[in-house]
Design a protein around this motif. Structure first.
Motif, PDB file in Angstrom:
ATOM      1  N   ASP A 132     109.264 -62.476 108.057  1.00  0.00           N
ATOM      2  CA  ASP A 132     109.612 -61.516 108.134  1.00  0.00           C
ATOM      3  C   ASP A 132     110.218 -61.414 106.671  1.00  0.00           C
ATOM      4  N   GLY A 133     110.048 -59.678 105.933  1.00  0.00           N
ATOM      5  CA  GLY A 133     110.529 -59.882 105.003  1.00  0.00           C
ATOM      6  C   GLY A 133     109.386 -59.970 103.831  1.00  0.00           C
ATOM      7  N   ASN A 134     109.977 -60.325 103.509  1.00  0.00           N
ATOM      8  CA  ASN A 134     108.688 -60.700 101.858  1.00  0.00           C
ATOM      9  C   ASN A 134     107.540 -61.612 102.332  1.00  0.00           C
ATOM     10  N   TYR A 135     107.804 -62.334 103.553  1.00  0.00           N
ATOM     11  CA  TYR A 135     107.293 -64.097 103.471  1.00  0.00           C
ATOM     12  C   TYR A 135     105.925 -63.782 104.692  1.00  0.00           C
ATOM     13  N   ARG A 136     105.282 -64.199 105.211  1.00  0.00           N
ATOM     14  CA  ARG A 136     103.845 -64.232 105.732  1.00  0.00           C
ATOM     15  C   ARG A 136     103.098 -65.744 105.793  1.00  0.00           C
TER      16      ARG A 136
ATOM     17  N   LYS B 121     102.143 -42.377  97.501  1.00  0.00           N
ATOM     18  CA  LYS B 121     102.935 -43.224  96.288  1.00  0.00           C
ATOM     19  C   LYS B 121     102.705 -44.792  95.620  1.00  0.00           C
ATOM     20  N   MET B 122     103.418 -44.979  97.313  1.00  0.00           N
ATOM     21  CA  MET B 122     103.960 -46.208  97.246  1.00  0.00           C
ATOM     22  C   MET B 122     103.160 -47.596  97.548  1.00  0.00           C
ATOM     23  N   THR B 123     101.366 -47.311  97.347  1.00  0.00           N
ATOM     24  CA  THR B 123      99.912 -47.905  97.447  1.00  0.00           C
ATOM     25  C   THR B 123     100.070 -47.968  95.980  1.00  0.00           C
ATOM     26  N   THR B 124     100.106 -47.494  95.183  1.00  0.00           N
ATOM     27  CA  THR B 124      99.883 -47.186  93.358  1.00  0.00           C
ATOM     28  C   THR B 124     101.154 -47.576  93.088  1.00  0.00           C
ATOM     29  N   ILE B 125     102.790 -48.084  93.741  1.00  0.00           N
ATOM     30  CA  ILE B 125     104.009 -48.750  93.136  1.00  0.00           C
ATOM     31  C   ILE B 125     103.693 -49.537  92.277  1.00  0.00           C
ATOM     32  N   THR B 126     104.014 -49.563  91.054  1.00  0.00           N
ATOM     33  CA  THR B 126     103.582 -50.560  89.648  1.00  0.00           C
ATOM     34  C   THR B 126     105.010 -51.799  90.207  1.00  0.00           C
TER      35      THR B 126
ATOM     36  N   HIS C 215     112.161 -57.536  92.962  1.00  0.00           N
ATOM     37  CA  HIS C 215     112.081 -57.763  94.725  1.00  0.00           C
ATOM     38  C   HIS C 215     113.791 -57.771  94.685  1.00  0.00           C
ATOM     39  N   ALA C 216     114.622 -56.928  94.559  1.00  0.00           N
ATOM     40  CA  ALA C 216     116.519 -56.980  94.975  1.00  0.00           C
ATOM     41  C   ALA C 216     116.966 -56.726  95.887  1.00  0.00           C
ATOM     42  N   GLU C 217     116.237 -55.135  96.549  1.00  0.00           N
ATOM     43  CA  GLU C 217     117.476 -54.484  97.265  1.00  0.00           C
ATOM     44  C   GLU C 217     116.648 -54.653  98.542  1.00  0.00           C
ATOM     45  N   ALA C 218     117.288 -55.201  99.738  1.00  0.00           N
ATOM     46  CA  ALA C 218     116.695 -54.712 101.640  1.00  0.00           C
ATOM     47  C   ALA C 218     115.903 -54.188 101.477  1.00  0.00           C
ATOM     48  N   TYR C 219     115.961 -52.862 101.284  1.00  0.00           N
ATOM     49  CA  TYR C 219     115.422 -51.886 101.883  1.00  0.00           C
ATOM     50  C   TYR C 219     114.174 -51.401 100.519  1.00  0.00           C
ATOM     51  N   SER C 220     114.039 -52.218  99.463  1.00  0.00           N
ATOM     52  CA  SER C 220     112.777 -51.756  99.258  1.00  0.00           C
ATOM     53  C   SER C 220     111.508 -51.150  99.649  1.00  0.00           C
ATOM     54  N   PRO C 221     111.108 -50.647  99.755  1.00  0.00           N
ATOM     55  CA  PRO C 221     109.920 -49.182  99.889  1.00  0.00           C
ATOM     56  C   PRO C 221     108.652 -50.313  99.810  1.00  0.00           C
ATOM     57  N   ASP C 222     108.870 -50.971  98.878  1.00  0.00           N
ATOM     58  CA  ASP C 222     107.291 -51.508  98.065  1.00  0.00           C
ATOM     59  C   ASP C 222     106.254 -51.767  98.803  1.00  0.00           C
TER      60      ASP C 222
ATOM     61  N   ARG D 111     103.398 -56.099 100.975  1.00  0.00           N
ATOM     62  CA  ARG D 111     104.614 -56.620 100.402  1.00  0.00           C
ATOM     63  C   ARG D 111     105.458 -56.614 101.217  1.00  0.00           C
ATOM     64  N   TYR D 112     106.168 -56.325 100.790  1.00  0.00           N
ATOM     65  CA  TYR D 112     107.975 -55.892 101.851  1.00  0.00           C
ATOM     66  C   TYR D 112     108.153 -54.613 103.047  1.00  0.00           C
ATOM     67  N   ASP D 113     106.946 -53.936 102.852  1.00  0.00           N
ATOM     68  CA  ASP D 113     107.218 -52.703 103.433  1.00  0.00           C
ATOM     69  C   ASP D 113     106.268 -52.273 104.448  1.00  0.00           C
ATOM     70  N   HIS D 114     105.224 -52.763 105.045  1.00  0.00           N
ATOM     71  CA  HIS D 114     104.397 -52.237 106.063  1.00  0.00           C
ATOM     72  C   HIS D 114     104.836 -51.250 107.083  1.00  0.00           C
ATOM     73  N   ARG D 115     104.001 -50.244 106.317  1.00  0.00           N
ATOM     74  CA  ARG D 115     104.296 -48.597 107.214  1.00  0.00           C
ATOM     75  C   ARG D 115     102.735 -48.322 106.889  1.00  0.00           C
ATOM     76  N   PRO D 116     102.659 -46.799 107.727  1.00  0.00           N
ATOM     77  CA  PRO D 116     100.813 -46.594 106.876  1.00  0.00           C
ATOM     78  C   PRO D 116     101.784 -45.513 105.860  1.00  0.00           C
ATOM     79  N   PHE D 117     100.331 -45.076 105.113  1.00  0.00           N
ATOM     80  CA  PHE D 117     100.866 -43.793 104.077  1.00  0.00           C
ATOM     81  C   PHE D 117     100.258 -42.725 104.299  1.00  0.00           C
ATOM     82  N   LEU D 118      99.625 -42.820 105.337  1.00  0.00           N
ATOM     83  CA  LEU D 118      99.393 -41.055 105.525  1.00  0.00           C
ATOM     84  C   LEU D 118      99.944 -40.852 107.736  1.00  0.00           C
ATOM     85  N   TYR D 119     101.049 -39.389 107.421  1.00  0.00           N
ATOM     86  CA  TYR D 119     101.528 -39.937 107.795  1.00  0.00           C
ATOM     87  C   TYR D 119     101.583 -38.419 109.372  1.00  0.00           C
TER      88      TYR D 119
END
Length: 729
Positions: A120-124, A645-650, A654-661, A664-672
Motif C-alpha cells: 500500500d501507499g508507496n510500496y508495490r 497535471k499530476m502525470t507530469t509533476i516534478t 515524499h513527506a505527506e500522507a495525502y500526496s497526489p503524486d 507512485r503513491y496516488d493511483h487514480r485516473p487522470f481523465l474524469y
C-alpha cells in the motif's frame, strides 16, 4: 549475568550500486566487530538497494547480489565469530523472495523469506516478490555453484524457522511484518525466541517515527525480549527518503538509538544486553507462560556458536529522541537533496526565487543542506568532503567551513520578473538569497512573454487582454500561463549556462517549489516553473511549510524568510489595480487550510464527494450544508480537471500522507467525468433535504416558542439510519 552484544545500523544504500553497497556493508560489519558485537543486522534488501523496482525482474540483479554475498563469504575475517544478517532477493523454485540471508563462519546458516509484503501507499512489493506463506515450514535451497566452490557448502535451509545458537534463539521479522496485527514476533517470542531482528526499508513521512517506535516498544513490552531494528538512510534513487533511526529495545525500553537524518553513509549502534533480564521478565509473566505452552513449535536451525559472555555490564535505558515536524521538514528534504546532488554528477542547484513562501522554503532547505555539509565536514566525514570538493569544482585542499560560502559555489537563484511583479517580492527574493548565500540574479522576462503575444498576432487579429482590462477568463488564463511557462524555459536556460558563465564545468539541477496542496488542487500551470528536475516541498502541505519557515528563520539563521509569513500568497501573473490584487486563495476558491482537509479526506480516509460532504457537514459547524456542498463540489471539479497535471509533476520528496503524486503513491485516473453527475446529484439531494428540515423546524418554532432550532445531522454513509437505501435512490 549472561551478556550479549548486538549491533544494528543505518546504511545509505543506492539501488543497483552493488560495489558501493558492498563496501558500506563490509564497513558496517567491521565496525560491529570492533565494538564487540556477535550479531550484525543490516537494512532490507541492502545488497542491491531497496528501490530497484522492476530491475528485480532482471537475472542480472540476482547475479550481482550473489556476487556480493560471495565477497562477504570469501573473506574469512568478516563472518568469523559473528552472525551477519544481510538482505537480498533470492530465487527459489523459480519464485522470487525478499530474503534475509544469515551468515556465520563462512557459511550460510539459513535464508529467511519475507512473510508479509508491503502493498500500500508507496510500496508495490508484490509486483516483484512473493510472500512465504508456508508457516513453520522449511525447504532445502541449493546454493549457486560460485558459493559452493568458495565455502564447500552445497545447500542451506530456506523458510520460516528460528536460529538456535548454543545459548539463545533468534528470529527475523522484515519491515512490514512489524505492522501486522498478528506479527511473527508474537508466536516466535512465545516459542522461546529471545531476539527479533528486523531489517527494514522504512521511508520518512512527517510524524511517522512515533508509530514505528510504538510498535517496537509494544513488541517487547508485552512479552519481554530484545528487538533489533535496522533501516536504510538516504535516497536510494527515488522520491523517498529513508530516515534511518535504527534502534535496539529490551523489555519495552530503548537502550540504543541511531540518528534519524544524517549525511553519514554508515552508522552502527551497539548494545550489551543481559539475557537473564529477558528470561526473568518472561518467566514472571504467568499468563504469558500459559500461552507459551500452547504455542506450536517452529523448526530450529542450528548455528553452532556461543554468543553470551559473563564479563562486562549491560547497556542502560535511554529516552527516545523525537524531533518536531518543522525539524523533519528541514533535515529530511535537505539530506535527500544532498544525496540527489552528489549522485547526479551535476554542479549544484538552480531555483527560481519568487519572494513567496514556497520558493523561500525551498531556498531554506538548500541552506540547511549546506549547513549539514559544513557540520559533517568539520567532523572529518571524508565522503562528504570528497563530494563537496567535486560538486563545488574545488581542489583537494578545499574543506567547506562556512555554509554561505559553500552555498555560493553550488546554489544559484534568479528572480524572473514581469511587469506584473512587485517591488516587495523582488526585494524579498534578494534578501533571502543573501541570507542563504546563493548567487542571485534578476532577470526581466517581459520581452519573452511579449514575443508570444506578437507571435499570436501572426495568426489572429484579436489581442488577448487581462481580466482587469476587460478580457475574458480564457484570455486572462492564457496571459498568465505564458508568463509561467516562460519562467520554466528561462530556468532551464540559466541552469545550463550559469556555471559556464562562472568558468566552471557542468550544469545545475532545477528545483521546483509547488507545495502538496497546490498540486492537489491543480493550482499551477502545466510545464511552468513548478516543472523542474526535483521538488523538495512537493509532498509538504502549505500549513506545515509555514511552521517550517517560522522555525528556520529563528533556528537556522535565515531571518529574511520570516517576511513571507505575513505576505498574501500570490502568483503575480495579473496586473495590480486599485481595486484588484491577485491572491492564490481567492483564485482557488478555497483556503489552504481547507485544501489540507480535502486532501486528507480524499486520500487517507478514502472519501468520495458524498462521504466527504457528509463528514464536513458534521465537522465544519461554522458553515451551513449548502456552503459545504459548494466547497466540496468545487474541490472535486478542479481536482478532476487538473488531474492530468499530476502525470507530469516534478518528482517530489515524499513527506505527506495525502500526496497526489501520480502513479507512485496516488493511483487514480487522470481523465474524469468532471461533472460528477451521480455524486453531485446526491449531494444536492442531501442539501435539499436539509433545507426542507430547516423550513419544517422554523415552522414548528413559529408555532411553539419553546422549540429549539437545531440543525439535524447528515447521517454518514453506512450508518443504521443513513444508508443509501434510506435515501430512496
Amino acid at each position: 549475568m549472561r551478556l550479549i552484544t548486538v549491533a544494528t545500523c543505518n546504511l545509505n544504500q543506492w539501488a543497483l550500486d552493488f560495489k558501493g553497497n558492498l563496501e558500506r556493508i563490509i564497513e558496517s560489519i567491521k565496525i560491529a566487530k570492533s565494538k564487540g558485537a556477535i550479531y550484525r543486522l543490516g537494512p532490507e534488501l541492502e545488497i542491491p538497494g531497496y528501490g530497484c523496482e522492476d530491475h528485480f525482474y532482471e537475472q542480472d540483479t540476482m547475479l550481482h547480489s550473489w556476487q556480493s554475498l560471495m565477497a562477504l563469504l570469501k573473506d574469512p575475517e568478516l563472518t568469523r565469530d559473528i552472525i551477519v544478517d544481510v538482505g537480498m532477493p533470492v530465487l527459489h523454485k523459480n519464485v522470487r523472495y525478499n530474503c534475509r540471508v544469515i551468515l556465520s563462519d563462512q557459511r550460510i546458516v539459513m535464508i529467511c523469506p519475507k512473510k508479509a509484503l508491503a502493498m500500500d501507499g508507496n510500496y508495490r512489493e508484490n509486483r516483484w516478490f512473493t510472500p512465504w506463506l508456508k508457516s513453520r515450514t522449511t525447504e532445502i535451497f541449493p546454493l549457486p555453484k560460485v558459493i559452493a566452490d568458495i565455502v564447500g557448502q552445497t545447500t542451506c535451509v530456506i523458510g520460516d524457522a528460528i536460529i538456535a545458537t548454543r545459548d539463545t534463539a533468534i528470529a527475523n521479522e522484515t519491515c512490514e511484518e512489524l505492522f501486522l496485527p498478528n506479527s511473527p514476533h508474537i508466536e516466535m517470542g512465545l516459542d522461546g525466541v529471545e531476539m527479533i531482528a528486523n531489517g527494514s526499508g522504512s521511508h520518512h513521512q512527517l510524524r511517522k517515527l512515533k508509530q514505528r517506535v510504538d510498535l517496537i516498544t509494544s513488541a517487547t513490552s508485552k512479552s519481554g525480549g530484545i528487538y533489533l531494528y535496522a533501516n536504510q538512510q538516504g535516497c536510494d534513487g527515488g522520491r523517498l527518503y529513508f530516515d534511518g533511526c535504527c534502534m535496539i529495545m529490551v523489555n519495552g525500553e530503548c537502550v540504543a538509538q541511531g540518528s534519524q537524518f544524517s549525511l553519514v553513509d554508515v552508522e552502527v549502534i551497539t548494545a550489551t544486553i543481559d539475557l537473564d533480564e529477558v528470561r526473568s521478565a518472561r518467566a514472571s509473566f504467568m499468563s504469558r507462560c500459559a500461552q507459551a505452552t500452547l504455542t506450536k513449535e517452529f523448526p530450529r536451525v542450528l548455528c553452532d556458536q556461543h554468543l553470551t559472555t559473563y564479563k562486562g555490564s549491560a547497556s542502560q535505558p535511554i529516552p527516545i529522541k523525537y524531533i518536531t515536524p518543522a525539524e523533519e521538514i528541514g533535515f529530511g528534504p535537505a539530506c535527500w537533496l544532498w544525496d540527489y546532488l552528489r549522485r547526479s554528477g551535476l554542479g549544484g542547484y538552480f531555483l527560481p526565487l519568487s519572494g513567496g513562501a514556497d520558493s523561500a522554503a525551498t531556498a531554506a532547505i538548500v541552506a540547511i543542506m549546506c549547513q549539514l555539509v559544513v557540520l559533517d565536514a568539520g567532523k572529518g566525514n571524508r565522503q562528504v568532503i570528497a563530494d563537496a570538493q567535486r560538486i563545488a569544482g574545488a581542489g583537494p585542499d578545499y574543506i567547506p567551513t562556512n555554509a554561505k560560502e559553500f552555498a555560493s559555489r553550488i546554489f544559484y537563484t534568479a528572480y524572473l520578473g514581469t511587469k506584473n511583479s512587485s517591488d516587495e517580492t523582488r526585494k524579498r527574493a534578494a534578501e533571502i538569497a543573501a541570507d542563504v548565500g546563493a548567487v542571485h540574479k534578476e532577470v526581466d522576462i517581459e520581452e519573452v512573454t511579449t514575443a508570444f503575444g506578437s507571435m499570436f498576432g501572426q495568426v489572429s487579429k484579436n489581442q488577448p487582454r487581462f481580466k482587469v482590462h476587460g478580457g475574458s477568463n480564457r484570455e486572462n488564463l492564457a496571459l498568465q500561463n505564458v508568463q509561467a511557462r516562460s519562467r520554466m524555459v528561462a530556468s532551464y536556460h540559466l541552469a545550463s549556462l550559469l556555471l559556464w558563465d562562472h568558468g566552471r564545468e557542468g550544469s545545475l539541477l532545477v528545483l521546483g517549489s509547488a507545495n502538496c496542496d497546490e498540486s492537489l488542487r491543480g493550482y499551477m500551470t502545466k510545464y511552468d516553473c513548478s516543472s523542474a528536475d526535483i521538488n523538495p516541498i512537493g509532498g509538504i502541505s502549505k500549513n506545515d511549510l509555514r511552521i517550517f519557515i517560522e522555525w528556520a528563520s529563528r533556528e537556522r539563521n535565515i531571518p529574511s524568510i520570516a517576511q513571507v509569513l505575513t505576505a498574501t500568497p500570490t502568483a503575480e501573473l495579473e496586473p495590480v489595480t486599485k481595486e484588484y490584487v491577485q491572491s492564490d486563495e481567492a483564485d482557488m476558491g478555497m483556503t489552504y487550510d481547507e485544501l489540507s482537509v480535502f486532501g486528507k479526506l480524499r486520500k487517507i480516509h478514502k472519501c468520495g464527494p458524498v462521504s466527504m460532504y457528509e463528514r464536513l457537514v458534521s465537522e465544519w459547524s461554522h458553515l451551513e450544508p449548502p456552503k459545504v456542498a459548494e466547497k466540496v463540489k468545487r474541490f472535486f471539479y478542479y481536482y478532476s480537471i487538473n488531474r492530468h497535471k499530476m502525470t507530469t509533476i516534478t518528482p517530489s520528496y515524499h513527506a505527506e500522507a495525502y500526496s497526489p503524486d501520480d502513479n507512485r503513491y496516488d493511483h487514480r485516473p487522470f481523465l474524469y467525468n468532471t461533472k460528477w453527475d451521480t455524486q453531485f446529484a446526491l449531494i444536492d439531494e442531501l442539501v435539499q433535504r436539509w433545507k426542507s428540515n430547516q423550513l419544517k423546524e422554523n415552522s414548528d418554532s413559529d408555532s411553539d416558542p419553546s422549540h429549539t432550532n437545531l440543525t439535524p445531522p447528515v447521517m454518514p454513509l453506512g450508518s443504521s439510519t443513513g444508508t443509501l437505501i434510506d435515501r430512496h435512490l
